[in-house]
Design a protein around this motif. Structure first.
Motif, PDB file in Angstrom:
ATOM      1  N   GLU A 199       0.907  -1.053  -0.226  1.00 54.35           N
ATOM      2  CA  GLU A 199      -0.130  -0.155   0.060  1.00 54.35           C
ATOM      3  C   GLU A 199       0.683   1.278   0.061  1.00 54.35           C
ATOM      4  O   GLU A 199       0.649   2.224  -0.653  1.00 54.35           O
ATOM      5  N   GLU A 200       1.928   1.533   0.918  1.00 52.67           N
ATOM      6  CA  GLU A 200       2.595   2.647   1.220  1.00 52.67           C
ATOM      7  C   GLU A 200       3.506   2.630  -0.246  1.00 52.67           C
ATOM      8  O   GLU A 200       3.911   3.735  -0.511  1.00 52.67           O
ATOM      9  N   GLY A 201       3.969   1.459  -0.554  1.00 54.31           N
ATOM     10  CA  GLY A 201       5.056   1.699  -1.729  1.00 54.31           C
ATOM     11  C   GLY A 201       4.247   2.054  -3.103  1.00 54.31           C
ATOM     12  O   GLY A 201       4.927   2.957  -3.699  1.00 54.31           O
ATOM     13  N   CYS A 202       3.035   1.688  -3.106  1.00 52.49           N
ATOM     14  CA  CYS A 202       2.050   2.042  -4.393  1.00 52.49           C
ATOM     15  C   CYS A 202       1.803   3.425  -4.256  1.00 52.49           C
ATOM     16  O   CYS A 202       1.900   4.235  -5.174  1.00 52.49           O
ATOM     17  N   GLU A 203       1.665   3.948  -3.080  1.00 56.51           N
ATOM     18  CA  GLU A 203       1.083   5.437  -3.020  1.00 56.51           C
ATOM     19  C   GLU A 203       2.487   6.242  -3.530  1.00 56.51           C
ATOM     20  O   GLU A 203       2.430   7.195  -4.030  1.00 56.51           O
ATOM     21  N   MET A 204       3.657   5.973  -2.871  1.00 57.51           N
ATOM     22  CA  MET A 204       5.031   6.748  -3.387  1.00 57.51           C
ATOM     23  C   MET A 204       5.098   6.492  -4.624  1.00 57.51           C
ATOM     24  O   MET A 204       5.394   7.364  -5.304  1.00 57.51           O
ATOM     25  N   GLY A 205       5.103   5.131  -5.205  1.00 57.38           N
ATOM     26  CA  GLY A 205       5.217   5.151  -6.606  1.00 57.38           C
ATOM     27  C   GLY A 205       4.313   5.630  -7.546  1.00 57.38           C
ATOM     28  O   GLY A 205       4.669   6.156  -8.561  1.00 57.38           O
ATOM     29  N   GLY A 206       2.887   5.920  -6.982  1.00 54.29           N
ATOM     30  CA  GLY A 206       2.082   6.736  -7.964  1.00 54.29           C
ATOM     31  C   GLY A 206       2.274   7.838  -8.079  1.00 54.29           C
ATOM     32  O   GLY A 206       2.166   8.546  -9.190  1.00 54.29           O
ATOM     33  N   SER A 207       2.802   8.553  -6.941  1.00 57.20           N
ATOM     34  CA  SER A 207       3.194  10.224  -6.885  1.00 57.20           C
ATOM     35  C   SER A 207       4.329  10.241  -7.666  1.00 57.20           C
ATOM     36  O   SER A 207       4.521  11.190  -8.347  1.00 57.20           O
ATOM     37  N   LEU A 208       5.459   9.239  -7.644  1.00 55.03           N
ATOM     38  CA  LEU A 208       6.504   9.349  -8.420  1.00 55.03           C
ATOM     39  C   LEU A 208       6.227   9.425 -10.126  1.00 55.03           C
ATOM     40  O   LEU A 208       6.799  10.011 -10.881  1.00 55.03           O
ATOM     41  N   PHE A 209       5.285   8.549 -10.423  1.00 58.95           N
ATOM     42  CA  PHE A 209       4.957   8.340 -11.791  1.00 58.95           C
ATOM     43  C   PHE A 209       4.132   9.510 -12.224  1.00 58.95           C
ATOM     44  O   PHE A 209       4.257   9.951 -13.527  1.00 58.95           O
ATOM     45  N   LEU A 210       3.228  10.135 -11.291  1.00 55.57           N
ATOM     46  CA  LEU A 210       2.566  11.179 -11.866  1.00 55.57           C
ATOM     47  C   LEU A 210       3.655  12.317 -12.004  1.00 55.57           C
ATOM     48  O   LEU A 210       3.302  13.212 -12.893  1.00 55.57           O
ATOM     49  N   LEU A 211       4.629  12.515 -11.112  1.00 58.48           N
ATOM     50  CA  LEU A 211       5.594  13.590 -11.335  1.00 58.48           C
ATOM     51  C   LEU A 211       6.306  13.168 -12.771  1.00 58.48           C
ATOM     52  O   LEU A 211       6.528  14.443 -13.408  1.00 58.48           O
ATOM     53  N   LEU A 212       6.698  12.291 -12.870  1.00 64.90           N
ATOM     54  CA  LEU A 212       7.228  11.795 -14.066  1.00 64.90           C
ATOM     55  C   LEU A 212       6.289  12.339 -15.440  1.00 64.90           C
ATOM     56  O   LEU A 212       6.972  12.870 -16.647  1.00 64.90           O
ATOM     57  N   SER A 213       5.224  11.942 -15.544  1.00 65.12           N
ATOM     58  CA  SER A 213       4.291  12.226 -16.464  1.00 65.12           C
ATOM     59  C   SER A 213       4.224  13.722 -16.720  1.00 65.12           C
ATOM     60  O   SER A 213       4.297  14.398 -17.762  1.00 65.12           O
ATOM     61  N   MET A 214       4.060  14.709 -15.589  1.00 64.16           N
ATOM     62  CA  MET A 214       4.059  16.081 -15.755  1.00 64.16           C
ATOM     63  C   MET A 214       5.220  16.777 -16.202  1.00 64.16           C
ATOM     64  O   MET A 214       5.367  17.448 -17.320  1.00 64.16           O
ATOM     65  N   CYS A 215       6.382  15.967 -15.883  1.00 64.70           N
ATOM     66  CA  CYS A 215       7.703  16.625 -16.576  1.00 64.70           C
ATOM     67  C   CYS A 215       7.804  16.077 -18.017  1.00 64.70           C
ATOM     68  O   CYS A 215       8.330  17.079 -18.756  1.00 64.70           O
ATOM     69  N   LEU A 216       7.416  14.997 -18.563  1.00 66.97           N
ATOM     70  CA  LEU A 216       7.583  14.508 -19.770  1.00 66.97           C
ATOM     71  C   LEU A 216       6.753  15.471 -20.566  1.00 66.97           C
ATOM     72  O   LEU A 216       7.152  15.985 -21.610  1.00 66.97           O
ATOM     73  N   TYR A 217       5.539  15.624 -20.212  1.00 74.11           N
ATOM     74  CA  TYR A 217       4.702  16.706 -21.044  1.00 74.11           C
ATOM     75  C   TYR A 217       5.364  18.160 -21.041  1.00 74.11           C
ATOM     76  O   TYR A 217       5.137  18.773 -21.932  1.00 74.11           O
ATOM     77  N   ALA A 218       5.795  18.439 -19.847  1.00 73.13           N
ATOM     78  CA  ALA A 218       6.276  20.084 -19.812  1.00 73.13           C
ATOM     79  C   ALA A 218       7.455  20.118 -20.850  1.00 73.13           C
ATOM     80  O   ALA A 218       7.632  21.027 -21.487  1.00 73.13           O
ATOM     81  N   ARG A 219       8.129  19.034 -20.934  1.00 67.03           N
ATOM     82  CA  ARG A 219       9.502  19.031 -21.818  1.00 67.03           C
ATOM     83  C   ARG A 219       9.002  19.084 -23.252  1.00 67.03           C
ATOM     84  O   ARG A 219       9.287  19.645 -24.097  1.00 67.03           O
ATOM     85  N   PHE A 220       7.622  18.270 -23.617  1.00 67.46           N
ATOM     86  CA  PHE A 220       7.160  18.251 -24.721  1.00 67.46           C
ATOM     87  C   PHE A 220       6.636  19.639 -25.065  1.00 67.46           C
ATOM     88  O   PHE A 220       6.916  20.172 -26.217  1.00 67.46           O
ATOM     89  N   VAL A 221       6.068  20.510 -24.171  1.00 66.45           N
ATOM     90  CA  VAL A 221       5.457  21.844 -24.605  1.00 66.45           C
ATOM     91  C   VAL A 221       6.509  22.756 -24.730  1.00 66.45           C
ATOM     92  O   VAL A 221       6.630  23.641 -25.633  1.00 66.45           O
ATOM     93  N   VAL A 222       7.719  22.585 -23.969  1.00 69.62           N
ATOM     94  CA  VAL A 222       8.816  23.498 -24.253  1.00 69.62           C
ATOM     95  C   VAL A 222       9.384  23.332 -25.397  1.00 69.62           C
ATOM     96  O   VAL A 222       9.820  24.410 -26.171  1.00 69.62           O
ATOM     97  N   LEU A 223       9.766  22.125 -26.054  1.00 63.84           N
ATOM     98  CA  LEU A 223      10.211  21.885 -27.247  1.00 63.84           C
ATOM     99  C   LEU A 223       9.279  22.314 -28.305  1.00 63.84           C
ATOM    100  O   LEU A 223       9.756  22.833 -29.406  1.00 63.84           O
TER     101      LEU A 223
END
Length: 369
Positions: free
Chosen positions: A246-270
């Motif tokens: 449970e706790e590992g999935c909560e931390m992993g979900g927030s980390l994947f969410l941050l990764l998706s935001m950064c990937l799309y932010a990189r796409f928008v900047v480019l």
């Protein structure tokens, strides 16, 4: 002559002096200003400290995939370390344990990690909003969904740090007289409705960046796994590891969410820099509605014909193209009828008809000529 020559020399010298006095000496003036500013003490930092030379907010977003995934794996290593410390119990003492590494306690290190990653996701969503609102073809203002996304991530971060859902459960048990399981279903259902609606809209928004969509889908899957472990809907083989999952999935979900935001932010900047080629728009073809025949069966529609069908396969309603030969034949028939009418009951021979046609043709040309 000598007097005139002397005056001319004086005039030339005076012009050179005036010109030299009008041109400022750059080295001398800059050194004088530097010396005066150093003596007055008003400037203690160089030009590089000015805000024009400082990095902007979009410069903090990693534009290299190598750096981005390196930071992601550092986060995965941090999650694994927190889980390993709790699983091995290496920091337990005879009197008790350290609450910092107790993932079952509120305010522990895993709560701080989840809250921090959600805060960073909120900041990246605001950066995306600041860029997306300048897009030229966004006539419907779809960029505003990033404000909703930032508000959702901030709310989840506050919930993780301040234990909002525990307070909601306590209020529901006190005033609504509900059980623990019912209160948990209420707040989880409310969160799914709120965050799920924003998530579906974000998937449509990020559809051009497939890596961001995949990371976002993995974030949703890990959060659903955390909910499953929270309600103990796990197989018996892994039931004893429910807390770790449970706790590992909560931390992993927030980390994947941050990764998706950064990937799309990189796409928008480019994309804003013009480094991403625009996809050509597909021509929309009108959809042909299928025709239904007898008893509801779909009728076969033939392709368009390029030539006129033969008379044996042509309907009486079809338009028939009249050629020059048909016109001549009709004229001949009319001429024959006129000749027969002019001769009365006497029938003309074939030679007479030809002679009569030649005469009529000659008269017609004379009239037209």
């Amino acid at each position: 002559m000598v007097q005139f020559f002397r005056s001319r020399q004086g005039d030339d010298r005076r012009r050179r002096v005036v010109t030299d006095e009008g041109v400022p000496a750059p080295a001398a003036s800059s050194s004088a200003r530097a010396g005066s500013s150093a003596r007055s003490g008003t400037r203690r930092y160089p030009v590089e400290a000015h805000r024009d030379h400082q990095p902007r907010l979009i410069d903090l977003i990693p534009q290299s995939l190598t750096k981005l995934f390196l930071l992601f794996f550092l986060g995965v290593a941090a999650i694994a370390g927190i889980e390993a410390v709790y699983a091995t119990r290496v920091l337990e003492f005879s009197e008790g344990h350290l609450p910092t590494f107790d993932i079952t306690a509120e305010g522990s290190l895993n709560n701080w990690f989840t809250s921090l990653t959600l805060d960073l996701a909120c900041v990246v969503a605001l950066v995306i909003y600041s860029l997306r609102k300048h897009r030229l073809d966004d006539y419907h203002g779809r960029y505003r969904v990033w404000l909703w996304a930032a508000a959702c991530w901030l709310f989840l971060s506050i919930d993780e740090a301040a234990c909002l859902h525990e307070s909601i459960q306590a209020l529901l048990r006190e005033f609504a007289k509900q059980s623990v399981r019912e209160t948990e279903l209420v707040w989880i259902g409310g969160y799914l409705l709120l965050v799920g609606a924003v998530a579906l809209r974000l998937v449509f928004e990020m559809r051009q960046c497939r890596s961001a969509v995949v990371a976002f889908a993995l974030a949703g899957a890990t959060y659903l796994a955390a909910v499953t472990a929270h309600f103990a809907w796990l197989p018996e083989q892994v039931a004893e590891f429910r807390v770790l999952i449970e706790e590992g999935c909560e931390m992993g979900g927030s980390l994947f969410l941050l990764l998706s935001m950064c990937l799309y932010a990189r796409f928008v900047v480019l994309d804003a820099k013009g480094l991403i080629a625009a996809q050509p728009e597909k021509e929309k073809q009108p959809a042909a509605k299928p025709r239904r025949g007898l008893f509801g069966r779909q009728a076969k529609i033939d392709a368009a014909h390029t030539s006129v069908r033969p008379a044996s396969k042509r309907s009486d309603l079809d338009a028939v193209a009249v050629t020059a030969n048909d016109d001549e034949e009709e004229d001949d028939e009319e001429d024959d009828e006129d000749g027969e009418e002019s001769q009365g009951a006497h029938k003309l021979s074939k030679a007479e008809r030809k002679t009569l046609r030649r005469q009529q043709e000659r008269q017609r040309k004379q009239r037209l000529g």
